[in-house]
Design a protein around this motif. Structure first.
Motif, PDB file in Angstrom:
ATOM      1  N   ILE A 247      -6.955   0.440 -12.585  1.00 20.52           N
ATOM      2  CA  ILE A 247      -5.583   0.862 -12.866  1.00 20.52           C
ATOM      3  C   ILE A 247      -4.918   1.277 -11.556  1.00 20.52           C
ATOM      4  N   SER A 248      -3.611   1.520 -11.633  1.00 25.26           N
ATOM      5  CA  SER A 248      -2.888   2.151 -10.538  1.00 25.26           C
ATOM      6  C   SER A 248      -2.556   3.581 -10.940  1.00 25.26           C
ATOM      7  N   LEU A 249      -2.733   4.511  -9.996  1.00 28.37           N
ATOM      8  CA  LEU A 249      -2.417   5.911 -10.284  1.00 28.37           C
ATOM      9  C   LEU A 249      -1.036   6.327  -9.788  1.00 28.37           C
ATOM     10  N   LYS A 250      -0.305   5.388  -9.186  1.00 27.28           N
ATOM     11  CA  LYS A 250       1.053   5.722  -8.783  1.00 27.28           C
ATOM     12  C   LYS A 250       1.885   5.997 -10.040  1.00 27.28           C
ATOM     13  N   THR A 251       2.765   6.951  -9.959  1.00 25.55           N
ATOM     14  CA  THR A 251       3.487   7.451 -11.129  1.00 25.55           C
ATOM     15  C   THR A 251       4.121   6.336 -11.958  1.00 25.55           C
TER      16      THR A 251
ATOM     17  N   LEU B 229       3.100   3.502 -13.088  1.00 24.50           N
ATOM     18  CA  LEU B 229       2.759   2.091 -12.950  1.00 24.50           C
ATOM     19  C   LEU B 229       1.709   1.648 -13.967  1.00 24.50           C
ATOM     20  N   CYS B 230       0.696   2.462 -14.196  1.00 23.10           N
ATOM     21  CA  CYS B 230      -0.316   2.110 -15.186  1.00 23.10           C
ATOM     22  C   CYS B 230       0.322   2.003 -16.570  1.00 23.10           C
ATOM     23  N   GLN B 231       1.158   2.974 -16.919  1.00 18.39           N
ATOM     24  CA  GLN B 231       1.828   2.956 -18.219  1.00 18.39           C
ATOM     25  C   GLN B 231       2.728   1.728 -18.359  1.00 18.39           C
ATOM     26  N   ALA B 232       3.226   1.226 -17.214  1.00 19.94           N
ATOM     27  CA  ALA B 232       4.097   0.050 -17.243  1.00 19.94           C
ATOM     28  C   ALA B 232       3.310  -1.249 -17.340  1.00 19.94           C
ATOM     29  N   GLY B 233       1.984  -1.157 -17.278  1.00 20.42           N
ATOM     30  CA  GLY B 233       1.166  -2.355 -17.465  1.00 20.42           C
ATOM     31  C   GLY B 233       0.291  -2.741 -16.293  1.00 20.42           C
ATOM     32  N   LEU B 234       0.290  -1.949 -15.219  1.00 19.70           N
ATOM     33  CA  LEU B 234      -0.505  -2.283 -14.039  1.00 19.70           C
ATOM     34  C   LEU B 234      -1.932  -1.789 -14.250  1.00 19.70           C
ATOM     35  N   LYS B 235      -2.689  -2.561 -15.026  1.00 20.65           N
ATOM     36  CA  LYS B 235      -4.058  -2.211 -15.374  1.00 20.65           C
ATOM     37  C   LYS B 235      -4.824  -3.491 -15.680  1.00 20.65           C
ATOM     38  N   LEU B 236      -6.098  -3.494 -15.359  1.00 19.74           N
ATOM     39  CA  LEU B 236      -6.905  -4.700 -15.514  1.00 19.74           C
ATOM     40  C   LEU B 236      -8.279  -4.334 -16.052  1.00 19.74           C
ATOM     41  N   LYS B 237      -8.729  -5.105 -17.029  1.00 21.88           N
ATOM     42  CA  LYS B 237     -10.056  -4.928 -17.611  1.00 21.88           C
ATOM     43  C   LYS B 237     -10.794  -6.259 -17.517  1.00 21.88           C
TER      44      LYS B 237
ATOM     45  N   LYS C 126       0.803  -1.219   0.000  1.00 19.88           N
ATOM     46  CA  LYS C 126       0.000   0.000   0.000  1.00 19.88           C
ATOM     47  C   LYS C 126       0.839   1.273   0.000  1.00 19.88           C
ATOM     48  N   ASP C 127       2.115   1.158   0.360  1.00 17.65           N
ATOM     49  CA  ASP C 127       2.986   2.338   0.347  1.00 17.65           C
ATOM     50  C   ASP C 127       3.477   2.663  -1.063  1.00 17.65           C
ATOM     51  N   LEU C 128       3.370   1.684  -1.962  1.00 17.98           N
ATOM     52  CA  LEU C 128       3.888   1.880  -3.312  1.00 17.98           C
ATOM     53  C   LEU C 128       2.814   1.829  -4.383  1.00 17.98           C
ATOM     54  N   ASN C 129       1.598   1.452  -4.015  1.00 21.41           N
ATOM     55  CA  ASN C 129       0.623   1.135  -5.032  1.00 21.41           C
ATOM     56  C   ASN C 129      -0.787   1.456  -4.549  1.00 21.41           C
ATOM     57  N   ASP C 130      -1.761   1.367  -5.457  1.00 23.89           N
ATOM     58  CA  ASP C 130      -3.163   1.556  -5.119  1.00 23.89           C
ATOM     59  C   ASP C 130      -4.010   0.898  -6.209  1.00 23.89           C
ATOM     60  N   VAL C 131      -5.318   0.933  -6.051  1.00 24.50           N
ATOM     61  CA  VAL C 131      -6.248   0.418  -7.058  1.00 24.50           C
ATOM     62  C   VAL C 131      -7.312   1.482  -7.288  1.00 24.50           C
ATOM     63  N   ILE C 132      -7.441   1.920  -8.539  1.00 24.55           N
ATOM     64  CA  ILE C 132      -8.437   2.921  -8.908  1.00 24.55           C
ATOM     65  C   ILE C 132      -9.378   2.301  -9.939  1.00 24.55           C
ATOM     66  N   GLU C 133     -10.665   2.310  -9.641  1.00 24.70           N
ATOM     67  CA  GLU C 133     -11.643   1.831 -10.602  1.00 24.70           C
ATOM     68  C   GLU C 133     -12.165   3.013 -11.406  1.00 24.70           C
ATOM     69  N   ILE C 134     -12.138   2.880 -12.734  1.00 25.85           N
ATOM     70  CA  ILE C 134     -12.612   3.934 -13.621  1.00 25.85           C
ATOM     71  C   ILE C 134     -13.671   3.352 -14.557  1.00 25.85           C
TER      72      ILE C 134
ATOM     73  N   CYS D  25      -4.285   5.799 -19.491  1.00 25.57           N
ATOM     74  CA  CYS D  25      -3.857   5.918 -18.086  1.00 25.57           C
ATOM     75  C   CYS D  25      -3.990   7.351 -17.583  1.00 25.57           C
ATOM     76  N   GLU D  26      -4.984   8.075 -18.098  1.00 24.33           N
ATOM     77  CA  GLU D  26      -5.229   9.448 -17.664  1.00 24.33           C
ATOM     78  C   GLU D  26      -6.709   9.602 -17.304  1.00 24.33           C
ATOM     79  N   PRO D  27      -7.115   9.070 -16.153  1.00 20.53           N
ATOM     80  CA  PRO D  27      -8.537   9.106 -15.789  1.00 20.53           C
ATOM     81  C   PRO D  27      -8.980  10.488 -15.331  1.00 20.53           C
ATOM     82  N   THR D  28     -10.157  10.870 -15.747  1.00 21.68           N
ATOM     83  CA  THR D  28     -10.758  12.119 -15.266  1.00 21.68           C
ATOM     84  C   THR D  28     -11.973  11.847 -14.379  1.00 21.68           C
TER      85      THR D  28
END
Length: 290
Positions: free
Chosen positions: A237-241, A243-251, A193-201, A210-213
């Motif tokens: 996705i993850s919003l940590k800098t 990480l999403c662009q590196a592939g940390l995303k799930l559909k 949790k110190d390095l990552n998170d989970v954001i549902e969009i 990887c640019e959620p509004t």
């Protein structure tokens, strides 16, 4: 004077008999019998199966305290994933006596993660014994069920053993692609949790860029359990800098829950709560070692 002595003697005898009768009703179980508390695939499930644990009973754990302990955890998820963080209690003497003082499910693991994943974990269902019933009294059968067979929601640990931490553009696509998700299923995200998170969009373009509004929900505990309550496409996705662009995303595409199937001419089997929990927990046991 003699009458008083006889009276007090009778009172003492009654009190002693009451204590002895109360203590005789409780049972003591040595966990694992002669094997003790050690890593052994499926042994503790088999050991507990068929036993009836009551409030007032005790469990004895025997083990080597230099490499092991007994960690009581608060629920099925921590038990299932061998998560020893925030335990209810920790025992380290090597000869621990754990008194079962409350009814309900009690979960025990070792904080040695490799031993836990090898099968060193135990759960028991403790029931409150009614004062009017003895140990020999039969357990009442579950109430009759109706004739509906409803699918039970599945639990998916995102990324399996690697969790929510793989920086690969195709890893989570490959993980989810062969699976079928339904309303009522659950996704379990495990991460630092110190390095990552989970954001549902909610938007496909935002997911790709990887640019959620607009955000549906945010999760930041490191052990997030997300229930899929609506059909359709869900994006995480993850919003940590970076990480999403590196592939940390799930559909995932969630299907509607199939309609209940009626079977009026087929006897319905209704599982008790402990049997349902047994099946759920057994589905996540490690494969047997040969």
């Amino acid at each position: 004077m003699a009458t008083k002595k006889i009276f007090f003697g009778l009172v003492l005898a009654v009190m002693t008999l009451t204590v002895l009768l109360g203590s005789c009703s409780a049972k003591t179980y040595k966990v694992g019998d002669y094997h003790g508390w050690t890593a052994n695939y499926d042994m503790y499930y088999s050991w507990a199966r068929g036993k009836e644990f009551h409030v007032g009973d005790s469990l004895i754990f025997n083990y080597d305290p230099n490499v092991n302990d007994v960690t009581q955890v608060s629920g099925g998820l921590k038990y299932r994933f061998c998560d020893s963080s925030s335990p209810k209690a920790v025992y380290k003497t090597g000869q621990d006596v754990v008194n079962l003082t409350e009814p309900g499910y009690h979960f025990f693991i070792t904080s040695n993660h490799s031993l836990c994943t090898s099968g060193q974990k135990l759960f028991v269902l403790v029931v409150q014994e009614p004062p009017s019933k003895s140990r020999s009294s039969p357990i009442s059968p579950p109430p009759p069920s109706n004739n509906k067979i409803v699918p039970v929601g599945k639990m998916y640990k995102v990324g399996d053993s690697r969790g929510w931490s793989v920086y690969n553009s195709y890893y989570y696509y490959r993980w989810s692609e062969p699976k079928e998700f339904y309303v009522g299923d659950n996704l379990f995200f495990q991460y630092n949790k110190d390095l990552n998170d989970v954001i549902e969009i909610s938007d496909e373009l935002e997911f790709r860029s990887c640019e959620p509004t607009s955000r549906v929900a945010e999760y930041k505990t490191g052990h997030d359990l997300i229930k899929l309550t609506k059909p359709g496409v869900h994006y995480f996705i993850s919003l940590k800098t970076g990480l999403c662009q590196a592939g940390l995303k799930l559909k995932v595409t969630v299907r509607p829950l199939p309609q209940a199937v009626t079977s009026p001419n087929v006897p319905t089997i209704r599982l008790s709560p402990i049997e349902r929990l047994n099946r759920w927990l057994r589905s996540f046991r490690p494969p047997p070692h040969h």
